[in-house]
Design a protein around this motif. Sequence first.
Motif, PDB file in Angstrom:
ATOM      1  N   GLY A  29      -5.137 -15.388  -0.017  1.00 45.52           N
ATOM      2  CA  GLY A  29      -3.902 -15.973   0.496  1.00 45.52           C
ATOM      3  C   GLY A  29      -2.695 -15.577  -0.344  1.00 45.52           C
ATOM      4  N   GLY A  30      -1.536 -15.625   0.287  1.00 44.76           N
ATOM      5  CA  GLY A  30      -0.288 -15.436  -0.449  1.00 44.76           C
ATOM      6  C   GLY A  30       0.069 -13.998  -0.773  1.00 44.76           C
ATOM      7  N   VAL A  31      -0.631 -13.043  -0.147  1.00 44.38           N
ATOM      8  CA  VAL A  31      -0.310 -11.634  -0.425  1.00 44.38           C
ATOM      9  C   VAL A  31       0.731 -11.072   0.552  1.00 44.38           C
ATOM     10  CG1 VAL A  31      -2.568 -11.157  -1.473  1.00 44.38           C
ATOM     11  CG2 VAL A  31      -2.234 -10.727   0.969  1.00 44.38           C
ATOM     12  N   GLY A  32       1.218 -11.931   1.447  1.00 41.49           N
ATOM     13  CA  GLY A  32       2.244 -11.509   2.384  1.00 41.49           C
ATOM     14  C   GLY A  32       1.691 -11.031   3.720  1.00 41.49           C
ATOM     15  N   LYS A  33       0.478 -11.446   4.041  1.00 45.72           N
ATOM     16  CA  LYS A  33      -0.168 -11.001   5.282  1.00 45.72           C
ATOM     17  C   LYS A  33       0.633 -11.379   6.517  1.00 45.72           C
ATOM     18  CE  LYS A  33      -3.274 -13.711   6.172  1.00 45.72           C
ATOM     19  NZ  LYS A  33      -2.339 -14.572   6.928  1.00 45.72           N
ATOM     20  N   SER A  34       1.075 -12.642   6.607  1.00 45.90           N
ATOM     21  CA  SER A  34       1.812 -13.079   7.803  1.00 45.90           C
ATOM     22  C   SER A  34       3.131 -12.325   7.926  1.00 45.90           C
ATOM     23  CB  SER A  34       2.092 -14.582   7.740  1.00 45.90           C
ATOM     24  OG  SER A  34       0.891 -15.285   7.659  1.00 45.90           O
ATOM     25  N   THR A  35       3.792 -12.146   6.808  1.00 47.55           N
ATOM     26  CA  THR A  35       5.065 -11.412   6.803  1.00 47.55           C
ATOM     27  C   THR A  35       4.838  -9.986   7.297  1.00 47.55           C
ATOM     28  OG1 THR A  35       5.660 -12.734   4.877  1.00 47.55           O
ATOM     29  CG2 THR A  35       7.003 -10.779   5.303  1.00 47.55           C
ATOM     30  N   VAL A  36       3.779  -9.360   6.799  1.00 46.01           N
ATOM     31  CA  VAL A  36       3.469  -7.988   7.215  1.00 46.01           C
ATOM     32  C   VAL A  36       3.087  -7.964   8.696  1.00 46.01           C
ATOM     33  CG1 VAL A  36       1.804  -6.088   6.925  1.00 46.01           C
ATOM     34  CG2 VAL A  36       2.832  -7.161   4.917  1.00 46.01           C
ATOM     35  N   ASP A 187      -0.426  -1.868   1.049  1.00 46.27           N
ATOM     36  CA  ASP A 187      -0.116  -2.388  -0.284  1.00 46.27           C
ATOM     37  C   ASP A 187       1.210  -3.144  -0.186  1.00 46.27           C
ATOM     38  OD1 ASP A 187      -0.106  -2.727  -2.995  1.00 46.27           O
ATOM     39  OD2 ASP A 187       0.455  -0.666  -3.471  1.00 46.27           O
ATOM     40  N   ASN A 188       1.150  -4.483  -0.174  1.00 49.44           N
ATOM     41  CA  ASN A 188       2.390  -5.273  -0.090  1.00 49.44           C
ATOM     42  C   ASN A 188       2.820  -5.699  -1.489  1.00 49.44           C
ATOM     43  OD1 ASN A 188       4.545  -6.621   1.174  1.00 49.44           O
ATOM     44  ND2 ASN A 188       3.406  -8.543   1.155  1.00 49.44           N
ATOM     45  N   MET A 189       4.121  -5.943  -1.637  1.00 47.83           N
ATOM     46  CA  MET A 189       4.724  -6.313  -2.941  1.00 47.83           C
ATOM     47  C   MET A 189       4.378  -5.227  -3.965  1.00 47.83           C
ATOM     48  SD  MET A 189       4.269 -10.407  -3.065  1.00 47.83           S
ATOM     49  CE  MET A 189       3.948 -11.398  -1.622  1.00 47.83           C
ATOM     50  N   VAL A 223       4.662  -1.473   0.808  1.00 48.48           N
ATOM     51  CA  VAL A 223       5.812  -2.304   1.192  1.00 48.48           C
ATOM     52  C   VAL A 223       6.355  -2.937  -0.084  1.00 48.48           C
ATOM     53  CG1 VAL A 223       6.589  -4.292   2.541  1.00 48.48           C
ATOM     54  CG2 VAL A 223       4.787  -2.806   3.460  1.00 48.48           C
ATOM     55  N   PRO A 224       7.645  -2.733  -0.405  1.00 47.59           N
ATOM     56  CA  PRO A 224       8.175  -3.281  -1.661  1.00 47.59           C
ATOM     57  C   PRO A 224       8.428  -4.782  -1.613  1.00 47.59           C
ATOM     58  CG  PRO A 224       9.916  -2.203  -0.420  1.00 47.59           C
ATOM     59  CD  PRO A 224       8.652  -1.982   0.360  1.00 47.59           C
ATOM     60  N   ILE A 225       8.615  -5.378  -2.775  1.00 51.46           N
ATOM     61  CA  ILE A 225       9.112  -6.760  -2.844  1.00 51.46           C
ATOM     62  C   ILE A 225      10.593  -6.654  -2.503  1.00 51.46           C
ATOM     63  CG2 ILE A 225       9.631  -8.694  -4.374  1.00 51.46           C
ATOM     64  CD1 ILE A 225       7.271  -7.831  -6.117  1.00 51.46           C
ATOM     65  N   ASN A 226      10.997  -7.368  -1.493  1.00 56.31           N
ATOM     66  CA  ASN A 226      12.380  -7.219  -1.055  1.00 56.31           C
ATOM     67  C   ASN A 226      12.941  -8.557  -0.596  1.00 56.31           C
ATOM     68  OD1 ASN A 226      14.400  -6.638   1.315  1.00 56.31           O
ATOM     69  ND2 ASN A 226      14.432  -4.875  -0.043  1.00 56.31           N
ATOM     70  N   GLN A 227      14.115  -8.851  -1.112  1.00 57.63           N
ATOM     71  CA  GLN A 227      14.709 -10.156  -0.822  1.00 57.63           C
ATOM     72  C   GLN A 227      15.077 -10.317   0.651  1.00 57.63           C
ATOM     73  OE1 GLN A 227      17.781 -11.162  -3.551  1.00 57.63           O
ATOM     74  NE2 GLN A 227      18.158 -13.149  -2.615  1.00 57.63           N
TER      75      GLN A 227
HETATM   76  P1  ADP Z   1       0.175 -14.874   3.405  1.00 62.34           P
HETATM   77  O1  ADP Z   1       0.229 -14.783   4.894  1.00 62.34           O
HETATM   78  O2  ADP Z   1      -0.637 -13.775   2.796  1.00 62.34           O
HETATM   79  O3  ADP Z   1      -0.218 -16.210   2.885  1.00 62.34           O
HETATM   80  P2  ADP Z   1       3.095 -14.847   3.528  1.00 62.34           P
HETATM   81  O4  ADP Z   1       3.376 -13.759   4.501  1.00 62.34           O
HETATM   82  O5  ADP Z   1       3.212 -16.253   3.999  1.00 62.34           O
HETATM   83  O6  ADP Z   1       1.665 -14.630   2.847  1.00 62.34           O
HETATM   84  O7  ADP Z   1       4.020 -14.600   2.273  1.00 62.34           O
HETATM   85  C1  ADP Z   1       4.085 -15.483   1.169  1.00 62.34           C
HETATM   86  C2  ADP Z   1       5.536 -15.496   0.658  1.00 62.34           C
HETATM   87  O8  ADP Z   1       5.874 -14.225   0.124  1.00 62.34           O
HETATM   88  C3  ADP Z   1       6.572 -15.787   1.750  1.00 62.34           C
HETATM   89  O9  ADP Z   1       7.603 -16.551   1.186  1.00 62.34           O
HETATM   90  C4  ADP Z   1       7.105 -14.399   2.130  1.00 62.34           C
HETATM   91  O10 ADP Z   1       8.437 -14.435   2.606  1.00 62.34           O
HETATM   92  C5  ADP Z   1       7.013 -13.684   0.794  1.00 62.34           C
HETATM   93  N1  ADP Z   1       6.779 -12.238   0.927  1.00 62.34           N
HETATM   94  C6  ADP Z   1       5.733 -11.621   1.511  1.00 62.34           C
HETATM   95  N2  ADP Z   1       5.835 -10.292   1.377  1.00 62.34           N
HETATM   96  C7  ADP Z   1       6.989 -10.058   0.697  1.00 62.34           C
HETATM   97  C8  ADP Z   1       7.657  -8.882   0.237  1.00 62.34           C
HETATM   98  N3  ADP Z   1       7.151  -7.668   0.448  1.00 62.34           N
HETATM   99  N4  ADP Z   1       8.843  -9.051  -0.421  1.00 62.34           N
HETATM  100  C9  ADP Z   1       9.355 -10.271  -0.633  1.00 62.34           C
HETATM  101  N5  ADP Z   1       8.769 -11.412  -0.260  1.00 62.34           N
HETATM  102  C10 ADP Z   1       7.590 -11.305   0.400  1.00 62.34           C
END
Ligand code: ADP
Length: 264
Positions: A29-36, A187-189, A223-227
């Motif tokens: 969890g928390g690797v940005g899967k949903s965002t990706v 590769d996220n973040m 995918v970079p860490i991006n605000q």
């Molecule tokens: P997961 O689905 O793996 O639990 P989320 O997609 O919910 O993760 O992301 C967790 C947090 O990290 C969210 O606040 C999201 O906006 C942030 N996040 C995810 N990927 C990135 C990224 N590449 N750059 C900046 N913030 C990110």
Amino acid sequence: MSQKPPPKQFIKTPIKGTKFTLLVSSAKGGVGKSTVAVNLAFALQSFGLKIGILDADVYGPSLPKLMNIIEKPKSEDGKAMIPVTKYDAQCMSMGLLVDEQTPMIWRGPMVISAIKTMTQKVLWKERDIIVIDMPPGTGDTQLTFAQEVKVDGAIIVSTPQDLALLDVKRGIQMFDKTGVRILGLIDNMSYFKGDDGKKYKIFGESGVEKTAKEFSKEFLGHVPINQDLRSSADKGHPLTHSNPNHEVSKIFKEIAKKIKLSFQ
Ligand code: ADP
């Protein structure tokens, strides 16, 4: 790439109303899967594909927030649900059916039943692809998809550090064992680009790429860490849709192009 065929006893039902079904998975969890998952879906949409997004994380749904959806899915016959359409994407999530504050305190069979409902009783219409945001791990949801739903491919999202990668290896083996085709790893973040233009590798370097190589899987991109990616997610308007020319949106488009090719 050799994949074992699925065991014969499982009958896999396709999701009606879509040509392709893509799982976006992470073993942790928390690797940005949903965002990706969501940004990838809109990157695919930018190529003219009609998209659907199914949030299969029953315990921790995030699609309503990522897309700022408050509307509830409707039903004409009290059985099948009509997905909610936002930014031309058809969307379904357990989070649209229950109150945001309500915790889902469910045992495995209830989760399996919810997944079956969301894959068989949702009236997806004329979709080219449905992107499924999977919960983390290798639990009931993953097993239900692997055994009962016709899936065309899966991608695995990870961050580069060792701890996340260990889980990725487990995820790869789960899909391989259950005969789900892995299209590749993301590769996220991966790095943070400072104002000085330098790339800072906060979570380590190239681990996901190396893991992909080790298991003979395709590496799809960094995918970079991006605000802006984070803030657009918080605002409920994914970056690849709200700002398709952003440098990070372009990275998602490159990844989407590879995914699109593997479906052709
Ligand atoms: P997961 O689905 O793996 O639990 P989320 O997609 O919910 O993760 O992301 C967790 C947090 O990290 C969210 O606040 C999201 O906006 C942030 N996040 C995810 N990927 C990135 C990224 N590449 N750059 C900046 N913030 C990110």
